[in-house]
Design a protein around this motif. Structure first.
Motif, PDB file in Angstrom:
ATOM      1  N   CYS A 206     -67.767  29.765  44.091  1.00  0.00           N
ATOM      2  CA  CYS A 206     -68.229  28.859  43.027  1.00  0.00           C
ATOM      3  C   CYS A 206     -67.300  29.010  41.823  1.00  0.00           C
ATOM      4  O   CYS A 206     -67.101  30.123  41.313  1.00  0.00           O
ATOM      5  N   THR A 207     -66.714  27.934  41.352  1.00  0.00           N
ATOM      6  CA  THR A 207     -65.749  27.983  40.257  1.00  0.00           C
ATOM      7  C   THR A 207     -66.468  27.996  38.906  1.00  0.00           C
ATOM      8  O   THR A 207     -67.288  27.117  38.640  1.00  0.00           O
ATOM      9  N   PRO A 208     -66.178  28.995  38.047  1.00  0.00           N
ATOM     10  CA  PRO A 208     -66.800  29.030  36.707  1.00  0.00           C
ATOM     11  C   PRO A 208     -66.394  27.808  35.898  1.00  0.00           C
ATOM     12  O   PRO A 208     -65.309  27.243  36.081  1.00  0.00           O
ATOM     13  N   SER A 209     -67.271  27.402  35.003  1.00  0.00           N
ATOM     14  CA  SER A 209     -67.013  26.246  34.149  1.00  0.00           C
ATOM     15  C   SER A 209     -66.655  26.717  32.739  1.00  0.00           C
ATOM     16  O   SER A 209     -66.674  27.908  32.428  1.00  0.00           O
ATOM     17  N   ASN A 210     -66.336  25.757  31.893  1.00  0.00           N
ATOM     18  CA  ASN A 210     -66.088  26.089  30.495  1.00  0.00           C
ATOM     19  C   ASN A 210     -67.317  26.715  29.851  1.00  0.00           C
ATOM     20  O   ASN A 210     -67.202  27.599  29.007  1.00  0.00           O
ATOM     21  N   ALA A 211     -68.510  26.239  30.263  1.00  0.00           N
ATOM     22  CA  ALA A 211     -69.751  26.800  29.720  1.00  0.00           C
ATOM     23  C   ALA A 211     -69.878  28.285  30.082  1.00  0.00           C
ATOM     24  O   ALA A 211     -70.360  29.090  29.277  1.00  0.00           O
ATOM     25  N   THR A 212     -69.436  28.642  31.289  1.00  0.00           N
ATOM     26  CA  THR A 212     -69.471  30.050  31.713  1.00  0.00           C
ATOM     27  C   THR A 212     -68.646  30.908  30.768  1.00  0.00           C
ATOM     28  O   THR A 212     -69.113  31.934  30.250  1.00  0.00           O
ATOM     29  N   PHE A 213     -67.409  30.497  30.522  1.00  0.00           N
ATOM     30  CA  PHE A 213     -66.501  31.302  29.708  1.00  0.00           C
ATOM     31  C   PHE A 213     -66.869  31.270  28.224  1.00  0.00           C
ATOM     32  O   PHE A 213     -66.718  32.274  27.525  1.00  0.00           O
ATOM     33  N   SER A 214     -67.360  30.129  27.735  1.00  0.00           N
ATOM     34  CA  SER A 214     -67.756  30.080  26.318  1.00  0.00           C
ATOM     35  C   SER A 214     -68.939  31.007  26.065  1.00  0.00           C
ATOM     36  O   SER A 214     -69.013  31.658  25.008  1.00  0.00           O
ATOM     37  N   THR A 215     -69.853  31.109  27.062  1.00  0.00           N
ATOM     38  CA  THR A 215     -70.990  32.022  26.937  1.00  0.00           C
ATOM     39  C   THR A 215     -70.518  33.474  26.895  1.00  0.00           C
ATOM     40  O   THR A 215     -70.962  34.270  26.055  1.00  0.00           O
ATOM     41  N   ILE A 216     -69.592  33.829  27.806  1.00  0.00           N
ATOM     42  CA  ILE A 216     -69.072  35.199  27.858  1.00  0.00           C
ATOM     43  C   ILE A 216     -68.307  35.540  26.584  1.00  0.00           C
ATOM     44  O   ILE A 216     -68.512  36.605  25.966  1.00  0.00           O
ATOM     45  N   ILE A 217     -67.408  34.654  26.168  1.00  0.00           N
ATOM     46  CA  ILE A 217     -66.583  34.903  24.983  1.00  0.00           C
ATOM     47  C   ILE A 217     -67.453  35.019  23.732  1.00  0.00           C
ATOM     48  O   ILE A 217     -67.256  35.908  22.894  1.00  0.00           O
ATOM     49  N   ASN A 218     -68.425  34.136  23.612  1.00  0.00           N
ATOM     50  CA  ASN A 218     -69.326  34.181  22.465  1.00  0.00           C
ATOM     51  C   ASN A 218     -70.110  35.496  22.431  1.00  0.00           C
ATOM     52  O   ASN A 218     -70.280  36.121  21.371  1.00  0.00           O
ATOM     53  N   GLY A 219     -70.564  35.947  23.611  1.00  0.00           N
ATOM     54  CA  GLY A 219     -71.300  37.209  23.694  1.00  0.00           C
ATOM     55  C   GLY A 219     -70.440  38.399  23.309  1.00  0.00           C
ATOM     56  O   GLY A 219     -70.879  39.286  22.562  1.00  0.00           O
ATOM     57  N   LEU A 220     -69.205  38.430  23.805  1.00  0.00           N
ATOM     58  CA  LEU A 220     -68.294  39.534  23.482  1.00  0.00           C
ATOM     59  C   LEU A 220     -67.963  39.562  21.990  1.00  0.00           C
ATOM     60  O   LEU A 220     -67.902  40.629  21.370  1.00  0.00           O
ATOM     61  N   CYS A 221     -67.760  38.385  21.396  1.00  0.00           N
ATOM     62  CA  CYS A 221     -67.436  38.320  19.967  1.00  0.00           C
ATOM     63  C   CYS A 221     -68.599  38.822  19.124  1.00  0.00           C
ATOM     64  O   CYS A 221     -68.408  39.542  18.133  1.00  0.00           O
ATOM     65  N   LYS A 222     -69.818  38.463  19.486  1.00  0.00           N
ATOM     66  CA  LYS A 222     -70.987  38.910  18.725  1.00  0.00           C
ATOM     67  C   LYS A 222     -71.200  40.410  18.851  1.00  0.00           C
ATOM     68  O   LYS A 222     -71.795  41.039  17.979  1.00  0.00           O
ATOM     69  N   GLU A 223     -70.723  40.988  19.963  1.00  0.00           N
ATOM     70  CA  GLU A 223     -70.831  42.436  20.132  1.00  0.00           C
ATOM     71  C   GLU A 223     -69.670  43.170  19.463  1.00  0.00           C
ATOM     72  O   GLU A 223     -69.592  44.390  19.501  1.00  0.00           O
ATOM     73  N   GLY A 224     -68.763  42.406  18.863  1.00  0.00           N
ATOM     74  CA  GLY A 224     -67.641  43.019  18.165  1.00  0.00           C
ATOM     75  C   GLY A 224     -66.470  43.363  19.066  1.00  0.00           C
ATOM     76  O   GLY A 224     -65.509  43.993  18.628  1.00  0.00           O
ATOM     77  N   ASN A 225     -66.534  42.950  20.335  1.00  0.00           N
ATOM     78  CA  ASN A 225     -65.476  43.275  21.291  1.00  0.00           C
ATOM     79  C   ASN A 225     -64.497  42.108  21.368  1.00  0.00           C
ATOM     80  O   ASN A 225     -64.401  41.411  22.388  1.00  0.00           O
ATOM     81  N   ILE A 226     -63.765  41.901  20.293  1.00  0.00           N
ATOM     82  CA  ILE A 226     -62.892  40.739  20.185  1.00  0.00           C
ATOM     83  C   ILE A 226     -61.680  40.844  21.104  1.00  0.00           C
ATOM     84  O   ILE A 226     -61.158  39.828  21.586  1.00  0.00           O
ATOM     85  N   VAL A 227     -61.233  42.080  21.396  1.00  0.00           N
ATOM     86  CA  VAL A 227     -60.078  42.277  22.289  1.00  0.00           C
ATOM     87  C   VAL A 227     -60.411  41.806  23.705  1.00  0.00           C
ATOM     88  O   VAL A 227     -59.637  41.080  24.339  1.00  0.00           O
ATOM     89  N   GLU A 228     -61.587  42.193  24.207  1.00  0.00           N
ATOM     90  CA  GLU A 228     -62.010  41.775  25.538  1.00  0.00           C
ATOM     91  C   GLU A 228     -62.248  40.269  25.591  1.00  0.00           C
ATOM     92  O   GLU A 228     -61.981  39.616  26.601  1.00  0.00           O
ATOM     93  N   ALA A 229     -62.741  39.700  24.469  1.00  0.00           N
ATOM     94  CA  ALA A 229     -62.977  38.253  24.411  1.00  0.00           C
ATOM     95  C   ALA A 229     -61.662  37.491  24.588  1.00  0.00           C
ATOM     96  O   ALA A 229     -61.594  36.504  25.322  1.00  0.00           O
TER      97      ALA A 229
END
Length: 831
Positions: A206-229
């Motif tokens: 199953c191919t991830p969508s833009n919504a998949t990655f925006s959710t992950i990136i947004n979550g990482l940024c809110k946790e302060g993990n900007i490098v992983e984002a």
């Protein structure tokens, strides 16, 4: 029912009056449901419908469905009525009937919302079993609805199990199924677990969508993990998924909140080069960053770029125009622009209204913020997370925490967007007004409703607990934060370090500072100021200075707080030489002393009995143009009361010249000195007068008055000094009373207010009346302040004459100008 203004009360009233289930009453209830739904009370309409169905029973349930269906035209849509009926059946546990309504919905081409099956567990499972046994066979949409419902309740494990069950009924998970679970993990602050589901998703084909990655990136940024984002952002492009505007905005917002505004600007340039159109959200993120971090000049450059063709969608231009005015501090002009655009029929989204509401909220203009909100609702724009958070922020800043909490429940009941930021705002608000219990209650309730706290929420809660002295509990929350995979930032560590220092656990604070370095976080100026203050409190000035020197070595520039902390440390140890040396060093470093610096030095010199130096520093404060505050007055007053009368007169004259501003600390000082001078009767008398003007006493005031009362009862013998000093204390006490009286009672003080001293006064004050008897006072519309100055003149002249500085017979003519008015005072034959 609408008049109650409360869903529970309205529903309770309905249950009370609905006692007849005749056909006529049932039809009337159905009409009521239609009217409520039409006017925006759908949840209440569903409550009423569920109660009616429960009362009439299964046999007449189909009859209710038909009545609702036949009568809904003109009130609500096909979807609305069937959705309400299906929810009502699910709520009362009639799974088969709910399934039939679901079939009818499919027959007319509509699908239930994701929250439709989020009722009680028993009803949901019964409905699901009916679908498996009787058909129609559950589709991926059905499973997505169920998984979403359980994840929303916090039952992620059940959602995972349902995903694995899908293949057993010949139904494969799609991208929406995986995104529901990924979003649930990110909301709970478990973004790393969400990443593992992305890998599983890819492995299953199953191919991830833009919504998949925006959710992950947004979550990482809110946790302060900007490098992983940023790493995930790069990986998605390697997988062949091109980032859209939402993904760029998520990462850009993360950079801005991490104070990496240059990285955010570079990402915007990358976005332009890849021909991805910016929107109103992009604009708000960048402009917010530019204004916040002092890059105002880049705003105009950004606006020029956004005005270029094909860079910004046409529908976003009105939003950008409104937001620009708001960021420029012109929300009134922005509101006028919105009203004009609405009249012309120009499209506006929630972004424009949120910009206005946020601008008013930041200024604390509650009414205007809610006026913008009501305009938003009037024109059919659905509120978002930001709408709710801005309104809550406004109420919290105005100290209206209960109103803010009621607003949050109101929006939750009506399915408006309320997220963890709303809880964070309220928790922080409760801490600021000192209601620790209220903050803790909301924190645990947030967990109860499965709203996962993010790094910001954890940091706010830790900071509040630390400032309240509950540092051990704050540290437990800190450990819980790390166990959830959230990354503490400098603010989190600084809060805990300060908390440990304040309760005297300095070694624990140093351990945290060391851990902070080990985690790759460089202690900032705030961290070093806290550590320096901890050393100073322990009298370890050498270690404090070493930390101060280390700041220079790592490129940190000490601020005014750093210097004031060190100066205070030396002053507390009566090392005024090193304190003065630091003042010179502060000057050389480009920092001018502030009021705190002067207050610290004055207190240090007064405490070391070096009054001449204290007076020089006080004169230096005046010549620098800084206005003394209440701390200055109280420090000087305490020195005056302890010093001999001659020098005290000089200091008093300076204080009077600067407009005396007393507070409860001032009254406590004077009451204490009166008692120490052997005047417990005067102490109690002044306490009574202050109480009559509703001055709020603190614990120290009551202790002083209790000791004075005990002295009288025990007939304590004091060493009484000269009556001049006692009278001088009475004079200062009168000035304090006069100021507080005028500001508490809010009216002009009568010129003869000083006569109140004669009530219960000692014999030593009898001369006061003689002064007034011999004085001629001509007043023409004079203010209370001028009247007070006249009374002060009387006292000073009399006190000087008592000390033998003037002849027994004296004639003085004083004129005081008050605007265009003149107060004239002539004193003759002062005795």
């Amino acid at each position: 029912m609408k008049l109650f203004g409360n869903r529970e009360c309205a529903f309770g009233f309905f249950k009370f009056v609905f006692t007849d289930d005749s056909d006529e009453i049932v039809r009337a209830c159905c009409v009521a449901c239609h009217v409520l739904a039409m006017q925006g009370f759908r949840v209440l309409a569903q409550d009423v419908l569920a109660w009616v169905i429960w009362r009439v029973g299964v046999c007449r349930g189909e009859e209710v469905v038909e009545i609702m269906w036949r009568g809904h035209f003109g009130y609500e849509s096909d979807f609305s009525v069937l959705d309400s009926v299906m929810r009502a059946f699910v709520k009362v546990g009639m799974g088969s009937q709910a399934l039939e309504v679901l079939g009818r919905m499919r027959g007319i081409g509509v699908q239930p919302r994701l929250s439709a099956l989020s009722g009680d567990y028993g009803s949901v499972w019964k409905l699901f079993r009916d679908m498996v046994k009787k058909g129609p066979r559950p589709s991926s949409i059905t499973f997505n609805v169920l998984i979403h419902g359980f994840c929303k309740r916090g039952e992620i494990r059940i959602g995972e199990s349902l995903l694995h069950v899908m293949s057993k009924v010949c139904c494969e998970p799609d991208v929406y199924t995986y995104n529901i679970l990924i979003n649930a993990y990110c909301i709970r602050g478990q973004t790393l677990d969400a990443l593992s589901w992305v890998n599983l998703m890819v492995e299953s084909g199953c191919t991830p969508s833009n919504a998949t990655f925006s959710t992950i990136i947004n979550g990482l940024c809110k946790e302060g993990n900007i490098v992983e984002a940023r790493s995930v952002f790069d990986q998605m492009q390697d997988m062949g998924v091109s980032p859209n505007t939402t993904v760029y905005n998520a990462l850009m917002d993360g950079f801005v909140k991490a104070r990496e505004i240059d990285q955010a600007t570079m990402l915007f340039e990358e976005m332009r080069n890849n021909n991805v159109k910016a929107d109103g959200v992009t604009f708000n993120i960048l402009v917010a960053g530019f204004y916040k971090y002092g890059r105002d000049e880049k705003v105009d450059h950004l606006l020029r770029d956004l005005s270029m063709p094909d860079l910004l969608p046409d529908y976003s231009l009105p939003d950008v125009s409104v937001a620009r005015l708001c960021w420029a501090g012109q929300p009134d002009e922005a509101t006028e622009l919105v009203e004009d655009m609405l009249k012309k029929g120009l499209p506006l989204t929630v972004i424009a209204f949120n910009s206005i509401i946020s601008a008013y909220s930041k200024k604390g203009l509650e009414k205007k913020a809610f006026d913008a909100y009501h305009m938003m609702i009037k024109y059919g724009v659905t509120p978002s997370f930001s709408t709710c958070n801005s309104l809550l922020m406004c109420l919290s800043r105005n100290g209206k925490l209960h109103e803010a909490e009621e607003l949050m429940w109101y929006m939750r009941e009506r399915d408006f967007s309320v997220n963890r930021v709303a809880f964070t705002v309220l928790i922080d608000g409760y801490f600021k007004i000192g209601d620790v219990t209220g903050a803790q209650r909301l924190w645990y309730f947030m967990k109860h409703v499965n709203t996962a706290a993010d790094a910001v929420a954890f940091s706010a809660f830790i900071d509040g607990l630390s400032k309240a002295g509950l540092v051990e509990e704050a540290y437990d929350v800190f450990l819980d934060m790390k166990n959830k995979g959230l990354v503490p930032n400098n603010f989190t560590y600084n809060s805990l370090i300060a908390g440990f220092c304040n309760v005297g656990k300095f070694n624990e604070a140093l351990k945290l500072e060391k851990e902070m370095r080990q985690r790759g976080l460089l202690p900032d100026v705030f961290t070093n100021n806290i550590i320096i203050n901890g050393y100073c409190k322990q009298g370890r000035m050498k270690s404090a200075i070493n930390t101060f020197m280390d700041m220079h070595d790592i490129g940190l520039v000490p601020d005014i707080v750093t210097y004031n902390t060190l100066i205070s440390g030396y002053c507390k140890g009566f090392d005024m030489v090193n304190a003065d040396n630091l003042v010179y060093k502060m000057y050389n470093s480009g920092w001018d002393p502030d009021i705190t610096t002067y207050n610290i030095r004055i207190h240090g010199f007064c405490g070391s009995r070096r009054m001449n130096r204290a007076i020089l520093v006080f004169d230096e404060l005046l010549s620098s143009g800084i206005i003394p505050n209440t701390v200055t007055y109280n420090t000087m007053l305490n020195a005056i009361c302890n010093d001999i009368l001659d020098r005290a007169m000089v200091l008093t004259a300076k204080l009077l010249k600067l407009a005396f501003v007393p507070n409860i600390v001032t009254t406590n000082l004077l009451l204490s000195h009166l008692r120490k001078q052997g005047l417990p009767e005067r102490t109690l008398m002044w306490g009574q007068h202050l109480k009559q003007i509703c001055l709020e006493f603190d614990e120290i005031t009551y202790k002083i008055l209790e000791r004075a009362d005990r002295d009288i009862k025990e007939d304590v013998v004091y060493f009484r000094e000269t009556s001049g000093k006692s009278l001088f204390l009475d004079f200062l006490m009168y000035l304090t009373y006069d100021y507080l009286y005028r500001n508490k009672v809010s009216g002009e003080t009568d010129v003869s207010a000083i006569r109140m001293l004669n009530d219960g006064s000692s014999r030593s004050l009898e001369a006061t009346s003689h002064v007034h008897q011999e004085s001629i006072l001509e007043v023409n519309k004079v203010s209370a302040r001028t009247a007070s100055k006249l009374n002060t003149c009387i006292w000073i002249i009399w006190l000087i004459s008592r000390k033998g500085r003037c002849k027994p017979s004296l004639s003085v003519d004083i004129r005081l100008c008050d605007g265009g008015n003149i107060a004239r005072l002539r004193l003759k034959s002062v005795k």
